[in-house]
Design a protein around this motif. Structure first.
Motif, PDB file in Angstrom:
ATOM      1  N   MET A   1     -20.173  35.222  19.808  1.00 42.10           N
ATOM      2  CA  MET A   1     -20.399  35.487  18.076  1.00 42.10           C
ATOM      3  C   MET A   1     -19.480  36.655  17.917  1.00 42.10           C
ATOM      4  O   MET A   1     -19.489  38.057  17.419  1.00 42.10           O
ATOM      5  CB  MET A   1     -21.566  35.200  17.675  1.00 42.10           C
ATOM      6  CG  MET A   1     -22.515  34.651  18.182  1.00 42.10           C
ATOM      7  SD  MET A   1     -24.792  34.681  17.698  1.00 42.10           S
ATOM      8  CE  MET A   1     -24.296  35.022  15.687  1.00 42.10           C
TER       9      MET A   1
ATOM     10  N   GLU B   1     -27.307  31.996  19.355  1.00 38.15           N
ATOM     11  CA  GLU B   1     -26.865  32.583  18.739  1.00 38.15           C
ATOM     12  C   GLU B   1     -28.096  33.183  17.853  1.00 38.15           C
ATOM     13  O   GLU B   1     -27.765  34.212  18.052  1.00 38.15           O
ATOM     14  CB  GLU B   1     -27.000  31.751  17.403  1.00 38.15           C
ATOM     15  CG  GLU B   1     -25.324  30.448  17.465  1.00 38.15           C
ATOM     16  CD  GLU B   1     -26.216  29.719  18.252  1.00 38.15           C
ATOM     17  OE1 GLU B   1     -24.630  29.390  19.249  1.00 38.15           O
ATOM     18  OE2 GLU B   1     -26.856  28.887  18.175  1.00 38.15           O
TER      19      GLU B   1
ATOM     20  N   ASP C   1     -22.218  32.113  13.224  1.00 38.44           N
ATOM     21  CA  ASP C   1     -22.230  33.663  13.983  1.00 38.44           C
ATOM     22  C   ASP C   1     -21.723  33.985  12.338  1.00 38.44           C
ATOM     23  O   ASP C   1     -22.314  35.124  12.376  1.00 38.44           O
ATOM     24  CB  ASP C   1     -20.245  33.924  15.060  1.00 38.44           C
ATOM     25  CG  ASP C   1     -20.200  34.618  14.456  1.00 38.44           C
ATOM     26  OD1 ASP C   1     -20.806  35.366  15.067  1.00 38.44           O
ATOM     27  OD2 ASP C   1     -18.489  35.207  14.959  1.00 38.44           O
TER      28      ASP C   1
ATOM     29  N   GLY D   1     -22.055  27.270  17.444  1.00 44.20           N
ATOM     30  CA  GLY D   1     -22.397  28.952  17.088  1.00 44.20           C
ATOM     31  C   GLY D   1     -21.094  29.409  16.336  1.00 44.20           C
ATOM     32  O   GLY D   1     -21.316  30.219  15.996  1.00 44.20           O
TER      33      GLY D   1
END
Length: 850
Positions: free
Chosen positions: A358, A387, A806, A802
């Protein structure tokens, strides 16, 4: 308060010291090196530079069939001792089929001789005699003692054969009066075991070349190590054939292994994970299993040694060397998992790897001051995804004093490495919990208790009992668990002189909390309602509102569902008690994440369809909430997918029905009969139960579709509440009926045909029309498929990608950082809702009036 500040200062100093290089593990390992640790195998454990230990088991042998052979030998000796008035002489054949390794040493028989008086002693302690015989054969497997009896077999050709003496009579704890002398007659190809009186021996030992065994106290078990290894090998070989590199043993499948572990002092171990390298897998598949089974035998034998087990318990990794094979053994998950990695070290836990996925969140966290959260405890309520683990790592990197996480587990399997990573964090600062569904015969929804997969539950006994008493559905169980953890954290924060921040996904705590505060509830009453013991210094009548305002500067919400609940609370209660911040209103979430979520929902549904032999193109679908952020993307995408079916939408924002092939309606009553009767796929993303019980009764009784599929894309389990209630009612009724017609209700799990993951439940409703159940097999039936058990279906797999999440967590962390900056400067936020991109920016700038 001075004491609290001192405590916080000391905690900060200790944390900083622990991070300095001089306290690093590698350096400490070199500084604290000790000498070799002796083991019962005659082979030492040697400490390595990295803090681990090495033991070379190459010369150790493991005999199969020993428990059975020793039992047979002892039984015959004791039987003769009981029935004979003369000396005892027993001869037992060594069967190459059951004791292959002993036979391979050239031994065809084992002979036991005992004089008549000695035989009488043996009858007085029969269990002790069996134990001593087992110790004798344990020693024969070791190069230190077996090498004296069989020098060639143990590669000690230069040494002459010698007898081995076991002085059991000198052991104060055992209380035996005898010793045993073991000799190998090479010409006769037999082992002679002479049992003699230690005080009145007639053996002239000076004339018999022998060595005295000094470590006769080795612990042993009545378990066949070789048989256990064979069973484990079968499981490993099966996983190798499936191109897997890990095999998990559990007590229900391999009880003997866990009996051994418990007896060895590892009572906390709940499973054993065997992993192997690619080279090991190739060798195993190409060469067969005999060598591999012997390797497993040596691993299991290691677990019988006190020194080895203590070294593992102390947190060290043990590397076992067997010729060219390397095996690495360690404990993880706070001692709950035994790891046995063959051929290569297992991947070490790495929370930072989740944050590295991320980049936007990572950059945001690195831009913040390093000690941003050192004065805060955090209760995080969120999904079990990579995440979220990355976000936890960002909180850790910001020196958060404590993070308690309650995972929202809907369906699916939590990857093993997630558990390895989170449970590698120190207990002093991190704890992780989740609910576990329990199937009930009389309920489709089931009940929920605390999961045993995560942090230890020693301190949550009250909550555990409260959940078991509640036997509630998902939402009420989650609210009880979340509330309990929140108030526990509030008590801890006040005691430490720190503040508590609530970060949640789905409105489990903040809306309820604000309602309790606005209702004037006492703090002690609230704590009691959530099974939390009130601190001694808490006044009985102190309002919850006043108590929390000194502890909780703000709450943070992630989802639209929680945002709407806060708005309802604010409207119904005339305001909030605490400042509530939300990112649910951000443009990024409502456009980018919403589209990605819609695609994830459809992907999850199609994955289940594939296992059921169904496809999307033939469906007649209804999108509940078709004008919402997620619903509009679902509606748009489905138009292109149902090439041989149809799509319609239901949303309160629709004023009039569209006269098109793909139509939208404002409520269920507006749906044309020809349309709702053929509908077979219901996708709900409204966050409320739109369709009511009468609709479902008519659908089941009059609908033309035989198979009906229901999937939710919103939080919790409320999209199809009325449908679940109808099924529960029919399941528990003495004479269940739908639309006045008698029915039989049966429930079956939906499982992925490849990996057997639970994907929901299939409810079959058979119309009996007055017939007895046994005569109604041909009666018409409807099949209801509750995909994901009406929980958010995309979290059955990967949630939202993700790459998109992010950006969401970057907004959340930015808002957290900005709000705390204002708070610490003394810029007060009045109790109200602060919505990102509505009345504040992501740095916390703005006010409710903007």
């Amino acid at each position: 308060m001075a004491d609290e500040k001192d405590t916080r200062r000391i905690d900060s100093i200790l944390s900083n010291l622990m991070r300095t290089p001089r306290f690093g593990k590698a350096v400490a390992g070199r500084d604290l090196r000790h000498g070799p640790r002796g083991t019962s195998f005659g082979v030492p454990l040697i400490e390595q530079d990295d803090g681990g230990f090495l033991i070379d088991m190459s010369a150790v042998r493991v005999f199969s069939g020993l428990p059975g052979f020793v039992s047979l030998l002892a039984r015959q000796v004791l039987e003769q001792s009981r029935n004979s008035s003369v000396d005892v002489l027993v001869q037992v054949i060594v069967d190459p089929g059951t004791t292959a390794e002993l036979a391979a040493l050239g031994v065809t028989h084992v002979v036991v001789y005992a004089r008549r008086p000695v035989a009488g002693y043996l009858l007085q302690d029969q269990e002790g005699f069996v134990r001593d015989l087992r110790l004798v054969f344990d020693a024969v497997q070791l190069p230190q003692w077996g090498g004296l009896l069989f020098p060639r077999a143990f590669q000690k050709k230069e040494e002459a054969e010698a007898a081995v003496l076991f002085p059991f009579h000198v052991s104060k704890e055992a209380g035996q009066r005898h010793f045993m002398l073991v000799e190998h007659d090479r010409e006769g190809r037999f082992l002679r075991i002479t049992v003699e009186d230690g005080a009145q021996s007639r053996l002239f030992l000076k004339r018999i070349p022998h060595r005295v065994v000094t470590d006769i106290g080795r612990r042993h078990y009545s378990l066949d190590i070789a048989a256990m290894a064979e069973q484990i090998f079968v499981g490993i070989h099966h996983e190798c054939q499936n191109q897997q590199h890990e095999y998990i043993e559990i007590p229900g499948r391999q009880a003997a292994l866990f009996e051994l572990l418990i007896a060895s002092g590892l009572a906390a171990v709940r499973d054993a994970a065997f992993s192997w390298s690619q080279e090991t897998a190739e060798s195993l598949l190409l060469s067969g299993g005999a060598t591999f089974v012997q390797l497993l035998c040596k691993v299991l034998v290691l677990l019988e040694d006190d020194v080895v087990m203590q070294t593992l318990s102390d947190g060290h990794c043990i590397e076992m060397l067997d010729a060219r094979d390397h095996v690495y053994i360690d404990l993880s998950r706070k001692g709950a998992r035994l790891n046995i990695a063959i051929g290569a070290r297992r991947k070490r836990p790495d929370m930072h790897a989740h944050l590295l996925r991320m980049p936007h969140l990572l950059a945001c966290q690195e831009a913040a001051r390093p000690d941003l959260l050192q004065d805060y405890r955090i209760l995080l309520i969120h999904h079990t995804t990579s995440e979220v683990l990355g976000f936890v790592r960002a909180l850790e990197a910001s020196q958060c004093a404590s993070v308690t996480t309650l995972f929202i587990n809907y369906q699916g399997v939590v990857p093993d490495y997630y558990l390895e990573d989170i449970l590698s964090l120190p207990d002093r600062r991190f704890s992780f919990h989740a609910l576990q569904r329990v199937e009930l015969r009389d309920s489709v929804a089931g009940a929920y208790i605390l999961s045993r997969q995560y942090s230890p539950l020693d301190r949550l006994a009250r909550l555990d009992q409260a959940l078991r008493t509640l036997r509630g559905g998902y939402l009420e169980s989650m609210r009880l668990a979340a509330g309990h953890l929140f108030f526990r954290e509030a008590v801890a924060a006040r005691k430490e002189g720190r503040k508590l921040l609530l970060i949640e996904d789905g409105g489990y705590v903040a809306p309820v909390l604000n309602r309790l505060c606005r209702a004037g509830l006492a703090a002690s009453t609230a704590l009691e309602a959530y099974a939390v013991e009130a601190p001694e210094d808490l006044p009985d009548f102190l309002p919850l509102d006043a108590w929390l305002k000194s502890i909780v500067p703000a709450t943070f919400e992630h989802t639209a569902n929680g945002y709407y609940q806060l708005q309802e609370t604010e409207a119904e209660c005339g305001g909030l008690a605490l400042p509530a911040f939300t990112i649910a209103s951000s443009r990024y979430k409502n456009i980018v994440e919403a589209e990605a979520c819609a695609h994830s929902i459809l992907s999850a549904v199609e994955s289940i369809f594939n296992g059921l032999g169904k496809c999307m193109m033939h469906r007649n679908a209804l999108v509940l909430g078709s004008r919402g952020n997620i619903g509009r993307f679902l509606f748009r995408t489905l138009k292109e997918r149902v090439t041989y079916g149809s799509v319609c939408g239901l949303d309160l924002k629709v004023q009039t029905a569209r006269e098109e092939t793909f139509s939208e309606f404002s409520d269920a009553a507006a749906l044309p009969e020809g349309l709702w009767k053929q509908t077979d796929l219901f996708l709900g993303v409204t966050g409320v139960s739109v369709l009511k019980k009468p609709f479902f009764e008519r659908l089941i009784a009059e609908g033309t579709a035989r198979d009906l599929f229901f999937a939710s894309g919103s939080t919790k389990t409320i999209e199809f509440t009325d449908l679940l209630a109808l099924i529960e009612e029919c399941s528990n009724a003495d004479r269940p009926a739908i639309d006045g017609r008698p029915v039989r209700v049966e429930k079956y799990p939906i499982k992925d045909p490849q990996n057997r993951v639970l994907q929901g439940h299939h409810v079959q409703i058979t119309f009996l029309d007055g017939e007895t159940p046994s005569a109604s097999e041909a009666a018409p039936a409807k099949h209801l498929y509750l995909l994901g058990d009406s929980m958010p279906i995309n979290f059955l797999y990967y949630g939202v990608p993700g790459e998109v999440i992010d950006g969401v967590f970057e907004e959340l962390f930015s808002l957290l950082k900005g709000v705390l900056s204002h708070y610490e400067k003394g810029d007060a936020y009045p109790p109200a809702i602060y919505a990102l991109d509505r009345n504040i920016d992501k740095n916390g700038n703005g006010s409710p009036s903007v």
